[in-house]
Design a protein around this motif. Structure first.
Motif, PDB file in Angstrom:
ATOM      1  N   LEU A 273       0.837  -1.213   0.000  1.00 36.84           N
ATOM      2  CA  LEU A 273       0.000   0.000   0.000  1.00 36.84           C
ATOM      3  C   LEU A 273       0.862   1.249   0.000  1.00 36.84           C
ATOM      4  N   GLY A 274       1.972   1.214   0.753  1.00 37.33           N
ATOM      5  CA  GLY A 274       2.892   2.353   0.743  1.00 37.33           C
ATOM      6  C   GLY A 274       3.513   2.544  -0.625  1.00 37.33           C
ATOM      7  N   LEU A 280       1.454   6.698  -6.951  1.00 35.29           N
ATOM      8  CA  LEU A 280       0.364   7.619  -7.291  1.00 35.29           C
ATOM      9  C   LEU A 280       0.785   9.067  -7.074  1.00 35.29           C
ATOM     10  N   GLU A 281       1.505   9.313  -5.996  1.00 33.36           N
ATOM     11  CA  GLU A 281       1.977  10.666  -5.711  1.00 33.36           C
ATOM     12  C   GLU A 281       2.957  11.133  -6.782  1.00 33.36           C
ATOM     13  N   GLN A 282       3.859  10.230  -7.182  1.00 35.50           N
ATOM     14  CA  GLN A 282       4.822  10.583  -8.229  1.00 35.50           C
ATOM     15  C   GLN A 282       4.113  10.951  -9.519  1.00 35.50           C
ATOM     16  N   SER A 283       3.049  10.235  -9.824  1.00 36.46           N
ATOM     17  CA  SER A 283       2.288  10.506 -11.038  1.00 36.46           C
ATOM     18  C   SER A 283       1.629  11.882 -10.957  1.00 36.46           C
ATOM     19  N   ARG A 284       1.084  12.218  -9.793  1.00 32.13           N
ATOM     20  CA  ARG A 284       0.447  13.527  -9.623  1.00 32.13           C
ATOM     21  C   ARG A 284       1.444  14.672  -9.745  1.00 32.13           C
ATOM     22  N   ILE A 306      -5.418  15.570 -19.037  1.00 31.54           N
ATOM     23  CA  ILE A 306      -4.432  15.140 -18.035  1.00 31.54           C
ATOM     24  C   ILE A 306      -5.124  14.519 -16.831  1.00 31.54           C
ATOM     25  N   GLY A 307      -6.179  15.163 -16.374  1.00 30.70           N
ATOM     26  CA  GLY A 307      -6.920  14.639 -15.237  1.00 30.70           C
ATOM     27  C   GLY A 307      -7.503  13.262 -15.511  1.00 30.70           C
ATOM     28  N   ASP A 308      -8.093  13.094 -16.705  1.00 33.51           N
ATOM     29  CA  ASP A 308      -8.664  11.793 -17.071  1.00 33.51           C
ATOM     30  C   ASP A 308      -7.581  10.717 -17.140  1.00 33.51           C
ATOM     31  N   ARG A 309      -6.446  11.105 -17.726  1.00 35.17           N
ATOM     32  CA  ARG A 309      -5.372  10.127 -17.858  1.00 35.17           C
ATOM     33  C   ARG A 309      -4.831   9.708 -16.498  1.00 35.17           C
ATOM     34  N   LEU A 310      -4.662  10.680 -15.609  1.00 40.71           N
ATOM     35  CA  LEU A 310      -4.178  10.375 -14.265  1.00 40.71           C
ATOM     36  C   LEU A 310      -5.153   9.470 -13.508  1.00 40.71           C
ATOM     37  N   ALA A 311      -6.437   9.742 -13.684  1.00 40.46           N
ATOM     38  CA  ALA A 311      -7.448   8.914 -13.007  1.00 40.46           C
ATOM     39  C   ALA A 311      -7.411   7.480 -13.535  1.00 40.46           C
ATOM     40  N   ASN A 312      -7.289   7.324 -14.861  1.00 45.84           N
ATOM     41  CA  ASN A 312      -7.219   5.982 -15.444  1.00 45.84           C
ATOM     42  C   ASN A 312      -5.955   5.246 -15.004  1.00 45.84           C
ATOM     43  N   ARG A 354      -8.914  -1.472   1.963  1.00 48.26           N
ATOM     44  CA  ARG A 354      -7.862  -0.456   2.061  1.00 48.26           C
ATOM     45  C   ARG A 354      -7.458   0.102   0.688  1.00 48.26           C
ATOM     46  N   VAL A 355      -7.374  -0.765  -0.333  1.00 47.70           N
ATOM     47  CA  VAL A 355      -7.024  -0.246  -1.666  1.00 47.70           C
ATOM     48  C   VAL A 355      -8.190   0.558  -2.231  1.00 47.70           C
ATOM     49  N   GLY A 356      -9.428   0.196  -1.858  1.00 45.54           N
ATOM     50  CA  GLY A 356     -10.580   0.993  -2.286  1.00 45.54           C
ATOM     51  C   GLY A 356     -10.541   2.381  -1.692  1.00 45.54           C
ATOM     52  N   GLU A 357     -10.192   2.473  -0.421  1.00 43.64           N
ATOM     53  CA  GLU A 357     -10.068   3.775   0.239  1.00 43.64           C
ATOM     54  C   GLU A 357      -8.918   4.568  -0.385  1.00 43.64           C
ATOM     55  N   LEU A 358      -7.809   3.886  -0.694  1.00 46.77           N
ATOM     56  CA  LEU A 358      -6.672   4.563  -1.323  1.00 46.77           C
ATOM     57  C   LEU A 358      -7.065   5.151  -2.671  1.00 46.77           C
ATOM     58  N   LEU A 359      -7.800   4.391  -3.463  1.00 50.38           N
ATOM     59  CA  LEU A 359      -8.215   4.877  -4.779  1.00 50.38           C
ATOM     60  C   LEU A 359      -9.178   6.047  -4.651  1.00 50.38           C
ATOM     61  N   ASP A 360     -10.112   5.975  -3.721  1.00 53.55           N
ATOM     62  CA  ASP A 360     -11.062   7.080  -3.514  1.00 53.55           C
ATOM     63  C   ASP A 360     -10.312   8.357  -3.146  1.00 53.55           C
ATOM     64  N   ARG A 361      -9.342   8.224  -2.236  1.00 57.18           N
ATOM     65  CA  ARG A 361      -8.553   9.404  -1.843  1.00 57.18           C
ATOM     66  C   ARG A 361      -7.764   9.941  -3.021  1.00 57.18           C
ATOM     67  N   GLU A 362      -7.219   9.051  -3.813  1.00 58.53           N
ATOM     68  CA  GLU A 362      -6.390   9.482  -4.938  1.00 58.53           C
ATOM     69  C   GLU A 362      -7.203  10.249  -5.974  1.00 58.53           C
ATOM     70  N   LEU A 363      -8.404   9.803  -6.245  1.00 58.10           N
ATOM     71  CA  LEU A 363      -9.228  10.508  -7.227  1.00 58.10           C
ATOM     72  C   LEU A 363      -9.576  11.910  -6.742  1.00 58.10           C
ATOM     73  N   VAL A 364      -9.785  12.068  -5.433  1.00 57.62           N
ATOM     74  CA  VAL A 364     -10.018  13.404  -4.868  1.00 57.62           C
ATOM     75  C   VAL A 364      -8.759  14.240  -4.999  1.00 57.62           C
ATOM     76  N   LEU A 365      -7.596  13.659  -4.680  1.00 60.34           N
ATOM     77  CA  LEU A 365      -6.322  14.394  -4.757  1.00 60.34           C
ATOM     78  C   LEU A 365      -6.000  14.789  -6.194  1.00 60.34           C
ATOM     79  N   ILE A 366      -6.321  13.940  -7.148  1.00 60.81           N
ATOM     80  CA  ILE A 366      -6.076  14.280  -8.558  1.00 60.81           C
ATOM     81  C   ILE A 366      -6.911  15.481  -8.963  1.00 60.81           C
ATOM     82  N   THR A 367      -8.188  15.482  -8.582  1.00 60.88           N
ATOM     83  CA  THR A 367      -9.067  16.611  -8.900  1.00 60.88           C
ATOM     84  C   THR A 367      -8.531  17.901  -8.285  1.00 60.88           C
TER      85      THR A 367
END
Length: 391
Positions: A273-274, A280-284, A306-312, A354-367
């Motif tokens: 998970l780390g 994900l952070e590096q990608s952002r 860019i946002g769509d690509r990062l989300a995918n 936990r990976v579901g929560e990570l993905l949800d957080r990441e999509l918010v952070l990308i936006t």
């Protein structure tokens, strides 16, 4: 024509060490010598007795033998028009399906067999890797093949029937696979197919459904190659040479499963998970660099892309990480089934959450990151230049 059981007995006889110096002898003579030189309780003696008791095999003669691409090819014929070609796989551990894809070798073998085929029909057979090669030769000569436990990730070619045990792993293509009933674990004490598979009194294989165990192991083999190397390393580290173990199949897991316990598995999942969070952070963080090369009139369209690509990319990464962990955990659970009871379902349920929560957080952070960088970009573009007046 040989029965299913007799074809398997012929394969077992060839694999027991049939050699060129035995050419021109009858199967009965070969079996009798095998019986006389074996321990009374040995598998070789049991094989010899089965052959001598069969109705059709003793009449066959060993007519020819040759080697090609490390494969032994044995030709048997009797009073009937049908000749039997048994392909013997090598014992060389490095030999695999990739080593026998040579079209030139296949063509050379086919040309040698064509005169035999003109005298009558040819039936090809083989056990394991030998069965795979037998199916290819049969397809080249438009002949039939009856093989046992032939490995293949794709459909075997030509007119072939591939008999496998109901618990054996297979690929996704099963239209030419015939699952055969296996003896119970108490009876099935040997690895030999002839002592494992069940045949009726006429020598026909007793057909069965593919077992749940076979389906599970097949799933594992089909997904093991998708394990991300970084995830594998977080579970097992590197080997003594510093390189990642490249075999992600059951063999690779078997070699390292003893290194894992419940505590280490939990730590490894935390580390995975780390790793995913860092990727994900590096990608952002690459958003800013990409925006620097965008023309002002294209900024809105490009930022959205860019946002769509990062989300995918985030979804793909998290999915790959999850499947990698799932494959490792399920494989470890399979290997250690009789040694320890691991809470595999509980582990994967928690990891999935936990990976579901990570993905949800990441999509918010990308936006948020896209909006922030867009605003910063627009502020910089429309900032009034400083005016300096020199008098």
């Amino acid at each position: 024509m040989l029965t299913d059981k007799e074809s398997l007995l012929l394969c077992e006889l060839v694999n027991s060490g049939l050699a060129k110096h035995q050419v021109d002898r009858s199967i009965a003579e070969i079996a009798q010598s095998l019986d006389g030189n074996s321990d009374p309780s040995s598998a070789a003696r049991m094989l010899a007795l089965e052959i001598l008791a069969s109705p059709n095999m003793p009449r066959l003669h060993f007519r020819d033998y040759w080697m090609l691409e490390k494969m032994g090819l044995c030709f048997f014929a009797g009073d009937e028009e049908v000749g039997h070609v048994v392909v013997q796989a090598p014992e060389d551990a490095e030999m695999n399906m990739m080593n026998i894809q040579s079209d030139s070798g296949l063509e050379e073998t086919a040309q040698r067999l064509e005169p035999l085929g003109r005298k009558g029909n040819l039936m090809f057979t083989g056990l394991g890797l030998g069965g795979y090669y037998a199916s290819r030769l049969a397809a080249r000569l438009d002949a039939e093949a009856l093989v046992f436990g032939a490995p293949s990730t794709e459909e075997l070619p030509g007119k072939v029937r591939n008999f496998v045990g109901e618990d054996d792993p297979v690929g996704d293509s099963t239209s030419k696979v015939i699952f055969v009933k296996q003896k119970s674990p108490a009876e099935n004490v040997a690895e030999s197919y002839i002592q494992t598979l069940v045949f009726d009194e006429q020598g026909s294989a007793v057909v069965a459904d593919q077992s749940d165990y076979s389906k599970f192991v097949s799933w594992f083999y089909n997904t093991a190659s998708t394990i991300r190397p970084e995830v594998w390393e977080l579970f097992f580290g590197k080997n003594e040479s510093g390189e990642l173990l490249q075999d992600y199949g059951l063999y690779g897991l078997f070699l390292q499963a003893d290194e894992l316990n419940e505590e280490k598995i939990n730590r490894s999942m935390d580390a995975v998970l780390g790793y995913a969070e860092h990727e994900l952070e590096q990608s952002r963080n690459r958003i800013k660099n990409e925006l620097e090369h965008i023309e002002i009139e294209d900024v809105k369209v490009c930022v959205g892309e860019i946002g769509d690509r990062l989300a995918n990319q985030a979804v793909d990464l998290v999915y790959d990480v999850y499947r990698s962990v799932e494959t490792i955990i399920m494989g470890v659970g399979l290997i250690t089934l009789e040694q320890a009871t691991y809470p595999v379902i509980s582990w994967m349920g928690d990891f999935s959450r936990r990976v579901g929560e990570l993905l949800d957080r990441e999509l918010v952070l990308i936006t948020e990151a896209v909006e922030k960088e867009l605003q910063h970009y627009m502020d910089e573009m429309f900032k009034f230049p400083e005016i300096s007046l020199d008098w």
